[in-house]
Design an enzyme around this catalytic site. Structure first.
Site, PDB file in Angstrom:
ATOM      1  N   GLY A 151       8.361  71.550  14.313  1.00  0.00           N
ATOM      2  CA  GLY A 151      10.162  72.472  15.186  1.00  0.00           C
ATOM      3  C   GLY A 151      10.593  73.409  14.079  1.00  0.00           C
ATOM      4  N   PRO A 153      14.301  75.470  12.322  1.00  0.00           N
ATOM      5  CA  PRO A 153      15.205  75.167  11.281  1.00  0.00           C
ATOM      6  C   PRO A 153      15.850  73.445  12.119  1.00  0.00           C
ATOM      7  CG  PRO A 153      13.977  77.238  11.285  1.00  0.00           C
ATOM      8  CD  PRO A 153      13.456  76.723  12.316  1.00  0.00           C
ATOM      9  N   ARG A 155      16.784  70.899  13.023  1.00  0.00           N
ATOM     10  CA  ARG A 155      16.405  69.645  12.929  1.00  0.00           C
ATOM     11  C   ARG A 155      15.255  68.396  13.053  1.00  0.00           C
ATOM     12  NH1 ARG A 155      17.887  74.599  15.499  1.00  0.00           N
ATOM     13  NH2 ARG A 155      17.426  74.500  17.667  1.00  0.00           N
ATOM     14  N   GLY A 156      16.236  68.470  11.127  1.00  0.00           N
ATOM     15  CA  GLY A 156      15.711  66.908  10.968  1.00  0.00           C
ATOM     16  C   GLY A 156      14.356  66.421  10.102  1.00  0.00           C
ATOM     17  N   LYS A 157      13.337  67.789  10.301  1.00  0.00           N
ATOM     18  CA  LYS A 157      12.153  67.605   9.957  1.00  0.00           C
ATOM     19  C   LYS A 157      12.126  66.711   8.082  1.00  0.00           C
ATOM     20  CE  LYS A 157      10.089  71.497  10.891  1.00  0.00           C
ATOM     21  NZ  LYS A 157      12.185  71.848  10.850  1.00  0.00           N
ATOM     22  N   SER A 158      12.862  67.457   7.722  1.00  0.00           N
ATOM     23  CA  SER A 158      12.369  67.313   6.365  1.00  0.00           C
ATOM     24  C   SER A 158      12.667  65.671   6.400  1.00  0.00           C
ATOM     25  CB  SER A 158      13.424  67.841   5.296  1.00  0.00           C
ATOM     26  OG  SER A 158      12.734  69.226   4.921  1.00  0.00           O
ATOM     27  N   ASP A 335       5.594  69.538   5.576  1.00  0.00           N
ATOM     28  CA  ASP A 335       6.259  69.877   5.834  1.00  0.00           C
ATOM     29  C   ASP A 335       6.732  71.037   5.966  1.00  0.00           C
ATOM     30  OD1 ASP A 335       9.097  69.642   7.090  1.00  0.00           O
ATOM     31  OD2 ASP A 335      10.021  68.744   4.530  1.00  0.00           O
ATOM     32  N   CYS A 368      16.518  68.667  18.709  1.00  0.00           N
ATOM     33  CA  CYS A 368      17.869  68.362  18.708  1.00  0.00           C
ATOM     34  C   CYS A 368      17.813  68.735  20.245  1.00  0.00           C
ATOM     35  CB  CYS A 368      18.524  68.873  18.132  1.00  0.00           C
ATOM     36  SG  CYS A 368      17.652  68.166  16.198  1.00  0.00           S
ATOM     37  N   GLU A 573      12.624  33.141  -0.683  1.00  0.00           N
ATOM     38  CA  GLU A 573      11.513  32.883  -1.694  1.00  0.00           C
ATOM     39  C   GLU A 573      10.833  33.405  -1.542  1.00  0.00           C
ATOM     40  OE1 GLU A 573      11.821  34.919  -4.565  1.00  0.00           O
ATOM     41  OE2 GLU A 573      13.067  33.761  -6.169  1.00  0.00           O
ATOM     42  N   HIS A 641      16.753  35.996  -1.963  1.00  0.00           N
ATOM     43  CA  HIS A 641      16.559  35.860  -3.158  1.00  0.00           C
ATOM     44  C   HIS A 641      15.713  36.819  -4.488  1.00  0.00           C
ATOM     45  CE1 HIS A 641      16.382  32.031  -1.366  1.00  0.00           C
ATOM     46  NE2 HIS A 641      16.303  32.328  -0.356  1.00  0.00           N
TER      47      HIS A 641
END
Length: 716
Positions: A151, A153, A155-158, A335, A368, A573, A641
């Site tokens: 993708g 830069p 574009r939310g890859k990291s 990445d 995006c 629990e 719990h």
């Protein structure tokens, strides 16, 4: 004849997906049940290999009466072979085979490679000869996964990789991110190389390489070439035009024995023919002259930068493969932009050259089209390492130039990958739309399941333990007692406090929308949260509790006309088995071996007796809750719990495996987590019984139960 029977049997399999030729082997070595065909009657125990029988009759929709009795009678008749025939109303499956790997035969062993299924591996819930603890075995390369991000830069890859790695690690599948951008900054001299400890200096195939090895191989003196220097024999040759790296110590090439000022050079570690790694204290920078990191650095005409970026990308991929193949990792995430078809082909070729055809590769593309989302992502870049401290308007203009350079050669995933049968996922607007292709492996399916269920909508997640119970006062674990008087006061105060926080949050969001502006003004780098839900109404608020009385009573005062109140058994629990209702002192006295066993390793311990559980069981039963919290755009309060709160907080905070079971989750504290595009904001509020109110604890940090407390009890 047996071979022809196998061919006939394989012809029944649905052709919905075509098997990879690389995974095809001798079908006779497969369990006949694994291909979705049930062997009935004479086919079992008759000695006729591959015998095919007609499908069993179904009883779906049939009234309980003579017809059903007749079928039961027929099914209960003495079968041939003495094995037995089970009554079933399930038709023959038409689903594709489970993913498979070709297991290599031992040297000197005759015959072809064995075809072996790769199915689910869940720590604590599965076990096998090669994996007694349920983890993915080191030798099962075909069950492991390399995720290659794709993708442009911003574009939310990291963001996606961090969330994905946090989720997979929480599920106990060892996952690590290998970020090309981080190593690029080190190699270009933009960021200093942190000096690792001497214990981390293990050589080229060591346990911990990370940035130290990156400095060795990525600190590239691109202007000169060592033509006489060759690659180590265990490494693949670098593709042109990449130039072999030189080692720079304090910006200079070290002499064999002395530095330029005449002092002795620190000892080095052998890194292969013609190379060495200097001691950690000697490494201060990756490059003597930091290279320009503006948009010009990403221009294809900048050959010096192109060479460095290619070297960085390849060496980062080598680090990932070391982690997967040599260091026990299950999932490695590369990445990077990988925006051209040529780069992606090079990545696949390099993986296949080192790992063979077994290792699974999954491309994950993030794109995006929503402008508000791009705005948020660009704001994040302005506060990132490449632009931190710069004027936001100028930085934004430069970043847009960088993106434009990438766009010239960007080729999205699509027709070529489909034609080649490659596994990939496309995410549009970070989860608004998801396309999956050929994602058949267990880990790949977990990735798809998770990516389908998270969003960027602004909301708050609250986590707290129930109020004090009568069993808490008596020091007994488990049980299902009522709240004490203190617990009842806490329940009322919690309701009032959440009402107040809900109103406060809505007011803040309205004010934030009024001052929102883009491009950013000088000094403004805070990104907005893009949201796809209507902003003209208050956010819904869910209140989820366990089904135990002390938790149900803690949320009893919430108005169900204003809150979506729900009970979930997944939040119950931890069940203590035969030790339910006992005190820690009683457990220590009556079950000293169990006491010592659990104290030694609480995460992997399971209580003995009917219903007994361990922390791995809680992780697996709360997974549905975690995914639902990630999916929903509403606020949510989780009242559970100590053990379940530990597991929930460890997910959202990305805690390490050995930190989960001893996390200090205090009674009387409510924790607030607010997802942001850059991570999760975390706050804690402690109940003050004198004021009957919750007060924020400044700079609150989660901590581990002290050694003294651990020695005094096993802490549920």
């Amino acid at each position: 004849m047996a071979q022809h029977s196998d061919i006939a049997r394989s012809a029944i399999i649905s052709s919905a997906t075509s098997p990879n030729p690389a995974t095809m082997g001798d079908q006779r070595n497969m369990n006949p049940r694994s291909n979705g065909v049930s062997s009935i009657g004479n086919g079992i125990g008759s000695g006729k290999e591959g015998a095919l029988m007609p499908p069993p009759k179904t009883v779906v929709g049939r009234a309980l009466g003579n017809d059903l009795h007749s079928d039961v009678h027929k099914a209960s008749q003495a079968p041939k072979g003495g094995v037995g025939t089970a009554l079933t109303d399930t038709p023959i499956s038409t689903a594709p085979l489970s993913p498979q790997i070709v297991g290599r035969t031992q040297p000197g062993t005759p015959g072809s490679a064995r075809v072996r299924a790769t199915t689910l591996d869940i720590p604590g819930l599965t076990k096998s000869k090669v994996s007694p603890d349920g983890r993915i075995a080191q030798r099962d390369v075909g069950a492991k996964l390399v995720i290659v991000m794709v993708g442009l830069p911003a574009r939310g890859k990291s963001y996606i990789t961090k969330k994905l790695a946090r989720y997979l690690n929480w599920l106990q599948h060892d996952t690590q991110i290998f970020n090309v951008g981080e190593r690029r900054r080190v190699a270009a001299g933009k960021s200093p190389s942190p000096a690792p400890t001497k214990g981390q200096l293990k050589g080229p195939k060591g346990v911990h390489r990370d940035l130290l090895d990156s400095v060795r191989r990525l600190s590239v003196s691109v202007g000169s070439q060592n033509k006489g220097e060759t690659s180590p024999p265990d490494e693949a040759p670098l593709p042109p035009p990449v130039v072999p790296a030189k080692i720079l110590v304090n910006g200079q090439e070290p002499d064999a024995s002395t530095s330029t000022n005449g002092s002795t050079v620190v000892p080095s570690i052998d890194a292969g023919p013609g190379k060495s790694i200097p001691d950690a204290e000697a490494i201060t920078e990756a490059s003597p002259e930091p290279m320009d990191q503006t948009a010009n650095f990403f221009d294809p005409q900048n050959q010096r930068a192109v060479k460095l970026r290619e070297q960085v990308a390849l060496d980062t991929l080598d680090e990932l493969l070391d982690y997967i193949l040599d260091e026990g990792g299950s999932v490695g995430i590369l990445d990077a932009t990988n925006s051209t078809m040529e780069r992606r082909k090079a990545v696949v070729d390099h993986i296949r050259n080192r790992a063979g055809p077994e290792l699974n590769i999954l491309f994950l593309e993030s794109s995006c089209v929503d402008q508000s989302l791009l705005e948020a992502n660009m704001r994040l870049k302005l506060s990132g390492p490449d632009y931190r401290g710069q004027d936001p308007v100028k930085a934004l203009a430069d970043f847009k130039r960088r993106v434009a350079l990438y766009e010239k050669s960007y080729v999205p995933l699509g027709e070529y990958e489909e034609k080649m049968g490659m596994a990939f996922i496309q995410m549009i607007d970070v989860g608004r739309k998801v396309v999956a292709h050929q994602t058949h492996g267990f880990l790949s399916s977990q990735v798809v399941y998770y990516l389908l269920n998270f969003n960027l909508s602004p909301r708050q997640i609250w986590i707290t333990r129930h109020g004090e119970s009568q069993d808490d006062q008596a020091g007994r674990i488990g049980g299902d007692s009522d709240l004490s008087e203190n617990g009842k006061r806490y329940a009322k105060a919690l309701t009032t406090f959440i009402d107040h926080q809900r109103e406060k949050w809505e007011l803040y969001q309205r004010q934030k929308d009024l001052i929102r502006h883009f491009p950013p003004r000088p000094g403004d780098s805070t990104p907005p949260n893009p949201s796809y839900i209507p902003s003209d109404r208050p956010r819904n608020f869910c209140v989820w509790s366990s089904m135990m009385k002390r938790a149900v009573q803690t949320v009893d005062h919430f108005n169900e006309d204003e809150y979506d109140v729900k009970q979930m058994r997944m939040l119950d629990e931890l069940n203590s088995g035969r030790m339910e209702g006992m005190t820690y002192k009683e457990i220590q006295d009556q079950y000293p071996d169990e006491y010592a066993h659990r104290k030694k390793n609480k995460l992997f311990y399971r209580y003995p007796g009917p219903g007994g559980e361990g922390y791995l069981d809680i992780i697996n039963r709360t997974r549905a809750v975690i995914v639902e919290v990630e999916r929903t755009t509403d606020h949510v309060l989780l009242v559970s719990h100590r053990s379940t709160a530990r597991v929930l907080l460890s997910y959202f905070q990305g805690l390490k495996r050995d930190e989960v079971a001893n996390l200090d989750v205090e009674m009387g504290v409510v924790y607030m987590l607010e997802p942001k595009p850059y991570g999760v904001d975390f706050k804690a509020y402690r109940y003050n019984p004198d004021k009957d109110w919750f007060e924020e604890v400044p700079n609150y940090q989660l901590k581990q139960v002290s050694t003294h407390e651990r020695s005094a009890s096993i802490v549920a």
